[in-house]
Motif scaffolding. Structure first.
Motif, mmCIF file in Angstrom:
data_model
loop_
_atom_site.group_PDB
_atom_site.id
_atom_site.type_symbol
_atom_site.label_atom_id
_atom_site.label_comp_id
_atom_site.label_asym_id
_atom_site.label_seq_id
_atom_site.Cartn_x
_atom_site.Cartn_y
_atom_site.Cartn_z
ATOM 1 N N PRO A 15 0.828 -1.207 0.000
ATOM 2 C CA PRO A 15 0.000 0.000 0.000
ATOM 3 C C PRO A 15 0.867 1.263 0.000
ATOM 4 O O PRO A 15 1.969 1.273 0.518
ATOM 5 C CB PRO A 15 -0.796 -0.118 1.292
ATOM 6 C CG PRO A 15 0.009 -1.023 2.157
ATOM 7 C CD PRO A 15 0.751 -1.949 1.235
ATOM 8 N N HIS A 16 0.355 2.310 -0.596
ATOM 9 C CA HIS A 16 1.082 3.575 -0.644
ATOM 10 C C HIS A 16 1.097 4.225 0.731
ATOM 11 O O HIS A 16 0.111 4.202 1.457
ATOM 12 C CB HIS A 16 0.434 4.538 -1.644
ATOM 13 C CG HIS A 16 0.549 4.082 -3.054
ATOM 14 N ND1 HIS A 16 1.733 4.092 -3.740
ATOM 15 C CD2 HIS A 16 -0.364 3.564 -3.906
ATOM 16 C CE1 HIS A 16 1.545 3.631 -4.952
ATOM 17 N NE2 HIS A 16 0.272 3.286 -5.081
ATOM 18 N N GLU A 17 2.220 4.774 1.074
ATOM 19 C CA GLU A 17 2.330 5.488 2.343
ATOM 20 C C GLU A 17 1.717 6.872 2.182
ATOM 21 O O GLU A 17 1.641 7.421 1.091
ATOM 22 C CB GLU A 17 3.802 5.603 2.746
ATOM 23 C CG GLU A 17 4.447 4.256 3.021
ATOM 24 C CD GLU A 17 5.907 4.391 3.366
ATOM 25 O OE1 GLU A 17 6.372 5.512 3.606
ATOM 26 O OE2 GLU A 17 6.586 3.362 3.399
ATOM 27 N N HIS A 18 1.289 7.458 3.268
ATOM 28 C CA HIS A 18 0.690 8.789 3.208
ATOM 29 C C HIS A 18 1.741 9.798 2.767
ATOM 30 O O HIS A 18 2.876 9.775 3.198
ATOM 31 C CB HIS A 18 0.128 9.182 4.578
ATOM 32 C CG HIS A 18 -1.005 8.297 5.012
ATOM 33 N ND1 HIS A 18 -2.261 8.375 4.436
ATOM 34 C CD2 HIS A 18 -1.088 7.311 5.921
ATOM 35 C CE1 HIS A 18 -3.044 7.484 4.991
ATOM 36 N NE2 HIS A 18 -2.357 6.814 5.909
ATOM 37 N N GLY A 19 1.353 10.679 1.875
ATOM 38 C CA GLY A 19 2.261 11.713 1.402
ATOM 39 C C GLY A 19 3.116 11.261 0.229
ATOM 40 O O GLY A 19 3.897 12.036 -0.290
ATOM 41 N N GLU A 20 2.970 10.023 -0.207
ATOM 42 C CA GLU A 20 3.768 9.524 -1.321
ATOM 43 C C GLU A 20 3.168 10.042 -2.630
ATOM 44 O O GLU A 20 1.958 9.988 -2.834
ATOM 45 C CB GLU A 20 3.771 7.997 -1.318
ATOM 46 C CG GLU A 20 4.637 7.387 -2.390
ATOM 47 C CD GLU A 20 4.664 5.870 -2.316
ATOM 48 O OE1 GLU A 20 4.990 5.255 -3.334
ATOM 49 O OE2 GLU A 20 4.347 5.324 -1.254
ATOM 50 N N VAL A 21 4.013 10.547 -3.504
ATOM 51 C CA VAL A 21 3.555 11.099 -4.773
ATOM 52 C C VAL A 21 3.539 9.989 -5.815
ATOM 53 O O VAL A 21 4.500 9.239 -5.956
ATOM 54 C CB VAL A 21 4.482 12.243 -5.234
ATOM 55 C CG1 VAL A 21 4.064 12.770 -6.591
ATOM 56 C CG2 VAL A 21 4.493 13.352 -4.207
#
Length: 50
Positions: A15-21
Motif C-alpha cells: 500500500p502507498h504510504e501517506h504523502g507519497e507522490v
C-alpha cells in the motif's frame, strides 16, 4: 496448500504510504525517435514475423 513467504509477494501490492507522490506520465510525452526509416522498420517486423 502452498505457503508463500512474505518476501515472495510482489512489491506492487504494497500500500502507498501517506504523502507519497504517484508519478503519472505527461500527456505530451513522446518516445525518442529510433532513427530508423519506415522501410527499415517494416523490414525488421517482416523478419520477426517470418
Amino acid at each position: 496448500m502452498k505457503k508463500t513467504s512474505i518476501a515472495a509477494v510482489p512489491a506492487a501490492l504494497k500500500p502507498h504510504e501517506h504523502g507519497e507522490v504517484v508519478k503519472r506520465p505527461i500527456k505530451e510525452w513522446k518516445p525518442y525517435p529510433c532513427l530508423l526509416t519506415r522501410a527499415e522498420i517494416q523490414t525488421i517486423i517482416a523478419e520477426q514475423l517470418g
